[in-house]
Design an enzyme around this catalytic site. Structure first.
Site, PDB file in Angstrom:
ATOM      1  N   ASP A   1      79.025  31.821  38.943  1.00 18.10           N
ATOM      2  CA  ASP A   1      77.589  32.552  39.124  1.00 18.10           C
ATOM      3  C   ASP A   1      77.015  32.614  37.557  1.00 18.10           C
ATOM      4  O   ASP A   1      77.635  32.050  36.742  1.00 18.10           O
ATOM      5  CB  ASP A   1      77.652  34.004  39.540  1.00 18.10           C
ATOM      6  CG  ASP A   1      78.547  35.040  38.326  1.00 18.10           C
ATOM      7  OD1 ASP A   1      79.008  34.565  37.439  1.00 18.10           O
ATOM      8  OD2 ASP A   1      78.809  36.045  38.728  1.00 18.10           O
TER       9      ASP A   1
ATOM     10  N   LYS B   1      79.828  28.709  45.742  1.00 20.23           N
ATOM     11  CA  LYS B   1      79.931  30.076  45.284  1.00 20.23           C
ATOM     12  C   LYS B   1      80.330  31.065  46.295  1.00 20.23           C
ATOM     13  O   LYS B   1      81.255  31.944  46.087  1.00 20.23           O
ATOM     14  CB  LYS B   1      78.540  30.534  44.410  1.00 20.23           C
ATOM     15  CG  LYS B   1      78.867  31.846  43.779  1.00 20.23           C
ATOM     16  CD  LYS B   1      77.842  32.140  42.731  1.00 20.23           C
ATOM     17  CE  LYS B   1      76.633  32.528  43.385  1.00 20.23           C
ATOM     18  NZ  LYS B   1      76.619  33.779  44.111  1.00 20.23           N
TER      19      LYS B   1
END
Ligand code: SF4
Length: 229
Positions: free
Chosen positions: A146, A127
């Protein structure tokens, strides 16, 4: 839980992308940063913390530690105290110091621009790496997943997966590569404005006719708890 066919997913993904682009023509990350190092610094701090709080601290942090070299020899307690308001500060300080040292040792003090290299930095999982690659270099190596991206994708039926890594694979198949970074930014905004975690505003959502509105699973792995992020 209703699993959609691939054709249904493709159709919903197309409608979703069109609506997200209509609603957010030029999205940007809310984290303020002028250099790849600053964006990496801010992204690490943003785990479990609001962008606004990170932005309130980073001008002073960037002034004190403008480069990985400047941070690398900092005593952990000094950095911990400076980033304490962002939460999980001991873990974040350990990761930032480790990342700064590795950048100095292996990359000449520069933030590398490949996913493989970024993933060698302490505390940097997919991420964070995807956010830095897109935000700092405009590179779409993956699609940062996310909590907003995961929740919205599940509600829309774009994925049945539980982990951010598996959700990312599904989304990378459904959205054109050139759109991955924008999809992340736009879904984050959409997740705050419309498809909120609690009480999504389905009545006023332009995707309501196409969306199966599936309830996200309670047992899904939290998006932020991968590889020390
Ligand atoms: S219809 Fe509801 S669940 Fe579906 S994307 Fe819109 S706000 Fe989210």
């Amino acid at each position: 839980m209703k699993t959609l066919t691939n054709e249904q997913r493709v159709s919903i993904a197309e409608k979703t992308l069109a609506e997200l682009k209509r609603r957010y023509p030029a999205p940007e990350t809310n984290l303020r940063a002028d250099t790849p190092w600053q964006l990496l610094f801010a992204t690490v701090l943003s785990a479990q913390c609001t962008d606004a709080r990170v932005n309130s601290l980073t001008p002073e942090l960037f002034r004190r530690w403008p480069t990985p070299q400047a941070l690398a020899d900092t005593p952990p307690e000094t950095l911990e105290e400076a980033i304490r308001p962002t939460g999980f500060y001991r873990n974040k300080a350990r990761n930032l110091l480790g990342a700064a040292r590795r950048l100095c040792e292996a990359y000449g003090g520069e933030v590398p621009n490949t996913l493989e290299e970024l993933l060698t930095l302490p505390g940097v999982a997919r991420k964070t790496a995807n956010c830095v690659l897109y935000g700092a270099f405009g590179i779409n190596a993956g699609l940062a997943v996310d909590t907003h991206v995961r929740r919205i994708s599940y509600r829309l039926g774009l994925t049945d997966e539980r982990t951010p890594e598996a959700v990312e694979q599904d989304l990378m198949r459904l959205f054109p590569r050139s759109e991955w970074g924008g999809v992340n930014h736009r879904m984050v905004l959409f997740g705050r404005d419309v498809c909120r975690a609690r009480r999504p505003d389905c009545e006023n959502c332009a995707l309501a006719a196409a969306c199966p509105k599936r309830e996200p699973p309670k047992d899904a792995a939290p998006a932020r708890k991968t590889k020390k992020e």
